[in-house]
Motif scaffolding. Sequence first.
Motif, PDB file in Angstrom:
ATOM      1  N   GLU A  86       0.805  -1.212   0.000  1.00 44.86           N
ATOM      2  CA  GLU A  86       0.000   0.000   0.000  1.00 44.86           C
ATOM      3  C   GLU A  86       0.843   1.268   0.000  1.00 44.86           C
ATOM      4  O   GLU A  86       0.354   2.344  -0.303  1.00 44.86           O
ATOM      5  CB  GLU A  86      -0.951   0.004   1.186  1.00 44.86           C
ATOM      6  CG  GLU A  86      -0.256  -0.028   2.523  1.00 44.86           C
ATOM      7  CD  GLU A  86      -1.160  -0.562   3.620  1.00 44.86           C
ATOM      8  OE1 GLU A  86      -1.333   0.152   4.597  1.00 44.86           O
ATOM      9  OE2 GLU A  86      -1.661  -1.673   3.479  1.00 44.86           O
ATOM     10  N   TYR A  87       2.113   1.157   0.339  1.00 45.31           N
ATOM     11  CA  TYR A  87       3.000   2.324   0.362  1.00 45.31           C
ATOM     12  C   TYR A  87       3.727   2.531  -0.964  1.00 45.31           C
ATOM     13  O   TYR A  87       4.466   3.483  -1.120  1.00 45.31           O
ATOM     14  CB  TYR A  87       4.035   2.166   1.482  1.00 45.31           C
ATOM     15  CG  TYR A  87       3.419   2.200   2.865  1.00 45.31           C
ATOM     16  CD1 TYR A  87       3.129   3.411   3.477  1.00 45.31           C
ATOM     17  CD2 TYR A  87       3.133   1.026   3.551  1.00 45.31           C
ATOM     18  CE1 TYR A  87       2.569   3.452   4.743  1.00 45.31           C
ATOM     19  CE2 TYR A  87       2.578   1.064   4.825  1.00 45.31           C
ATOM     20  CZ  TYR A  87       2.297   2.280   5.413  1.00 45.31           C
ATOM     21  OH  TYR A  87       1.752   2.323   6.662  1.00 45.31           O
ATOM     22  N   SER A  88       3.560   1.634  -1.914  1.00 48.00           N
ATOM     23  CA  SER A  88       4.288   1.730  -3.175  1.00 48.00           C
ATOM     24  C   SER A  88       3.589   2.681  -4.146  1.00 48.00           C
ATOM     25  O   SER A  88       2.504   3.187  -3.879  1.00 48.00           O
ATOM     26  CB  SER A  88       4.435   0.341  -3.805  1.00 48.00           C
ATOM     27  OG  SER A  88       3.169  -0.177  -4.145  1.00 48.00           O
ATOM     28  N   PHE A  89       4.232   2.913  -5.254  1.00 42.45           N
ATOM     29  CA  PHE A  89       3.680   3.769  -6.306  1.00 42.45           C
ATOM     30  C   PHE A  89       3.737   3.006  -7.615  1.00 42.45           C
ATOM     31  O   PHE A  89       4.711   2.316  -7.859  1.00 42.45           O
ATOM     32  CB  PHE A  89       4.511   5.062  -6.416  1.00 42.45           C
ATOM     33  CG  PHE A  89       3.968   6.011  -7.444  1.00 42.45           C
ATOM     34  CD1 PHE A  89       2.959   6.879  -7.111  1.00 42.45           C
ATOM     35  CD2 PHE A  89       4.450   6.009  -8.738  1.00 42.45           C
ATOM     36  CE1 PHE A  89       2.439   7.750  -8.053  1.00 42.45           C
ATOM     37  CE2 PHE A  89       3.944   6.869  -9.683  1.00 42.45           C
ATOM     38  CZ  PHE A  89       2.929   7.751  -9.332  1.00 42.45           C
ATOM     39  N   PHE A 127      -0.355  13.070  -2.105  1.00 40.40           N
ATOM     40  CA  PHE A 127       0.181  12.050  -1.205  1.00 40.40           C
ATOM     41  C   PHE A 127       0.482  10.739  -1.912  1.00 40.40           C
ATOM     42  O   PHE A 127       1.272   9.934  -1.418  1.00 40.40           O
ATOM     43  CB  PHE A 127      -0.772  11.822  -0.024  1.00 40.40           C
ATOM     44  CG  PHE A 127      -0.644  12.878   1.041  1.00 40.40           C
ATOM     45  CD1 PHE A 127       0.295  12.748   2.044  1.00 40.40           C
ATOM     46  CD2 PHE A 127      -1.448  14.002   1.023  1.00 40.40           C
ATOM     47  CE1 PHE A 127       0.437  13.723   3.023  1.00 40.40           C
ATOM     48  CE2 PHE A 127      -1.324  14.980   1.993  1.00 40.40           C
ATOM     49  CZ  PHE A 127      -0.379  14.845   2.991  1.00 40.40           C
ATOM     50  N   SER A 128      -0.105  10.512  -3.067  1.00 40.66           N
ATOM     51  CA  SER A 128       0.143   9.256  -3.784  1.00 40.66           C
ATOM     52  C   SER A 128       1.578   9.136  -4.279  1.00 40.66           C
ATOM     53  O   SER A 128       2.064   8.044  -4.546  1.00 40.66           O
ATOM     54  CB  SER A 128      -0.818   9.098  -4.969  1.00 40.66           C
ATOM     55  OG  SER A 128      -0.460   9.954  -6.039  1.00 40.66           O
ATOM     56  N   GLY A 129       2.272  10.250  -4.381  1.00 42.76           N
ATOM     57  CA  GLY A 129       3.656  10.226  -4.832  1.00 42.76           C
ATOM     58  C   GLY A 129       4.643   9.795  -3.761  1.00 42.76           C
ATOM     59  O   GLY A 129       5.801   9.535  -4.061  1.00 42.76           O
ATOM     60  N   LEU A 130       4.196   9.691  -2.527  1.00 40.54           N
ATOM     61  CA  LEU A 130       5.087   9.256  -1.450  1.00 40.54           C
ATOM     62  C   LEU A 130       5.265   7.749  -1.527  1.00 40.54           C
ATOM     63  O   LEU A 130       4.292   7.013  -1.646  1.00 40.54           O
ATOM     64  CB  LEU A 130       4.507   9.644  -0.089  1.00 40.54           C
ATOM     65  CG  LEU A 130       4.285  11.127   0.144  1.00 40.54           C
ATOM     66  CD1 LEU A 130       3.655  11.362   1.504  1.00 40.54           C
ATOM     67  CD2 LEU A 130       5.579  11.907   0.005  1.00 40.54           C
ATOM     68  N   MET A 131       6.497   7.298  -1.460  1.00 42.01           N
ATOM     69  CA  MET A 131       6.776   5.863  -1.569  1.00 42.01           C
ATOM     70  C   MET A 131       7.473   5.367  -0.313  1.00 42.01           C
ATOM     71  O   MET A 131       8.479   5.935   0.103  1.00 42.01           O
ATOM     72  CB  MET A 131       7.659   5.590  -2.786  1.00 42.01           C
ATOM     73  CG  MET A 131       6.973   5.912  -4.098  1.00 42.01           C
ATOM     74  SD  MET A 131       7.926   5.413  -5.529  1.00 42.01           S
ATOM     75  CE  MET A 131       9.390   6.398  -5.368  1.00 42.01           C
ATOM     76  N   VAL A 171       8.495   7.002   4.788  1.00 36.51           N
ATOM     77  CA  VAL A 171       8.225   8.365   4.345  1.00 36.51           C
ATOM     78  C   VAL A 171       6.964   8.905   5.018  1.00 36.51           C
ATOM     79  O   VAL A 171       6.902  10.075   5.389  1.00 36.51           O
ATOM     80  CB  VAL A 171       8.086   8.417   2.802  1.00 36.51           C
ATOM     81  CG1 VAL A 171       7.661   9.781   2.332  1.00 36.51           C
ATOM     82  CG2 VAL A 171       9.395   8.009   2.155  1.00 36.51           C
ATOM     83  N   PHE A 172       5.971   8.060   5.203  1.00 35.72           N
ATOM     84  CA  PHE A 172       4.736   8.476   5.860  1.00 35.72           C
ATOM     85  C   PHE A 172       4.899   8.610   7.375  1.00 35.72           C
ATOM     86  O   PHE A 172       4.268   9.463   7.991  1.00 35.72           O
ATOM     87  CB  PHE A 172       3.617   7.467   5.589  1.00 35.72           C
ATOM     88  CG  PHE A 172       2.910   7.677   4.289  1.00 35.72           C
ATOM     89  CD1 PHE A 172       1.810   8.510   4.188  1.00 35.72           C
ATOM     90  CD2 PHE A 172       3.347   7.017   3.148  1.00 35.72           C
ATOM     91  CE1 PHE A 172       1.161   8.695   2.999  1.00 35.72           C
ATOM     92  CE2 PHE A 172       2.693   7.196   1.940  1.00 35.72           C
ATOM     93  CZ  PHE A 172       1.597   8.040   1.862  1.00 35.72           C
ATOM     94  N   LEU A 173       5.696   7.748   7.980  1.00 29.15           N
ATOM     95  CA  LEU A 173       5.699   7.633   9.438  1.00 29.15           C
ATOM     96  C   LEU A 173       6.873   8.303  10.148  1.00 29.15           C
ATOM     97  O   LEU A 173       6.820   8.513  11.348  1.00 29.15           O
ATOM     98  CB  LEU A 173       5.646   6.158   9.839  1.00 29.15           C
ATOM     99  CG  LEU A 173       4.392   5.416   9.368  1.00 29.15           C
ATOM    100  CD1 LEU A 173       4.467   3.953   9.760  1.00 29.15           C
ATOM    101  CD2 LEU A 173       3.130   6.062   9.907  1.00 29.15           C
ATOM    102  N   ARG A 205      -3.336   2.219   5.816  1.00 27.16           N
ATOM    103  CA  ARG A 205      -4.645   1.649   5.484  1.00 27.16           C
ATOM    104  C   ARG A 205      -5.728   2.159   6.443  1.00 27.16           C
ATOM    105  O   ARG A 205      -6.838   2.458   6.024  1.00 27.16           O
ATOM    106  CB  ARG A 205      -4.562   0.118   5.507  1.00 27.16           C
ATOM    107  CG  ARG A 205      -5.818  -0.609   5.162  1.00 27.16           C
ATOM    108  CD  ARG A 205      -6.086  -0.823   3.724  1.00 27.16           C
ATOM    109  NE  ARG A 205      -5.091  -1.517   2.965  1.00 27.16           N
ATOM    110  CZ  ARG A 205      -5.338  -2.017   1.774  1.00 27.16           C
ATOM    111  NH1 ARG A 205      -6.537  -1.949   1.255  1.00 27.16           N
ATOM    112  NH2 ARG A 205      -4.389  -2.579   1.089  1.00 27.16           N
ATOM    113  N   GLU A 206      -5.393   2.294   7.729  1.00 32.12           N
ATOM    114  CA  GLU A 206      -6.355   2.804   8.709  1.00 32.12           C
ATOM    115  C   GLU A 206      -6.742   4.251   8.406  1.00 32.12           C
ATOM    116  O   GLU A 206      -7.920   4.613   8.478  1.00 32.12           O
ATOM    117  CB  GLU A 206      -5.767   2.739  10.121  1.00 32.12           C
ATOM    118  CG  GLU A 206      -5.516   1.365  10.662  1.00 32.12           C
ATOM    119  CD  GLU A 206      -4.788   1.441  11.993  1.00 32.12           C
ATOM    120  OE1 GLU A 206      -5.443   1.814  12.996  1.00 32.12           O
ATOM    121  OE2 GLU A 206      -3.572   1.142  12.022  1.00 32.12           O
ATOM    122  N   VAL A 207      -5.751   5.072   8.097  1.00 30.63           N
ATOM    123  CA  VAL A 207      -6.026   6.476   7.801  1.00 30.63           C
ATOM    124  C   VAL A 207      -6.787   6.590   6.489  1.00 30.63           C
ATOM    125  O   VAL A 207      -7.695   7.407   6.354  1.00 30.63           O
ATOM    126  CB  VAL A 207      -4.725   7.306   7.785  1.00 30.63           C
ATOM    127  CG1 VAL A 207      -5.015   8.771   7.485  1.00 30.63           C
ATOM    128  CG2 VAL A 207      -3.988   7.168   9.108  1.00 30.63           C
TER     129      VAL A 207
END
Length: 195
Positions: free
Chosen positions: A36-39, A96-100, A104-106, A173-175
Amino acid sequence: MQQDMQGLQRNPNRDLFMNLQGAKPVTSSAVSSADEYSFPKADFWWTGKPPVHGVCPGVDVNGKITSLPLPDCEKGTRQSLLDYFDNTWTLTEVLFSGLMGKEVFLRSPWHQLRHPLIFYYGHVACLYINKFRVAGLLKEGVNEYMEQIMETGVDEMSWDDLSKNEMEWPELREVTEYRRTVYNIVKDGIGIYSV
């Protein structure tokens, strides 16, 4: 010399081997295409309208999305308001979809003056819920935990804002599911309540 100059201009976060929680960074080779974190992001990512021409307002035939003009609240229609909402919601998700990668998110920024990016991904949805509650359109929130951790941004005058950076943040996924729920509440609200 050129390599030395590039190193000086780089983001210091790129060189960190450990994030604040002590976890090793996720490398691109460790991320599967189903992650889910990939692009590019999988279909689950789009909590509102996907950035597709003919589906989301503001997307042209080449797939380029641009911001719609601010609707005129005096002359605007319910549809123009809904189109604007869909457009801005999708623009946020495109950004936000460009973040891989999970890290990077956390990961908190090196300077500790801002929250991790997962906060900002959920923050706007939380603001919608808070505004609906203040207006009396909702009696209760959607997810008390999400609304508690994502309602307040960084205020450099407040003593405890940055303590959030030490906590364990929710999974993407929760967010995403929280955003999906909020999207539907706001969309339905635009359709129900007077403009």
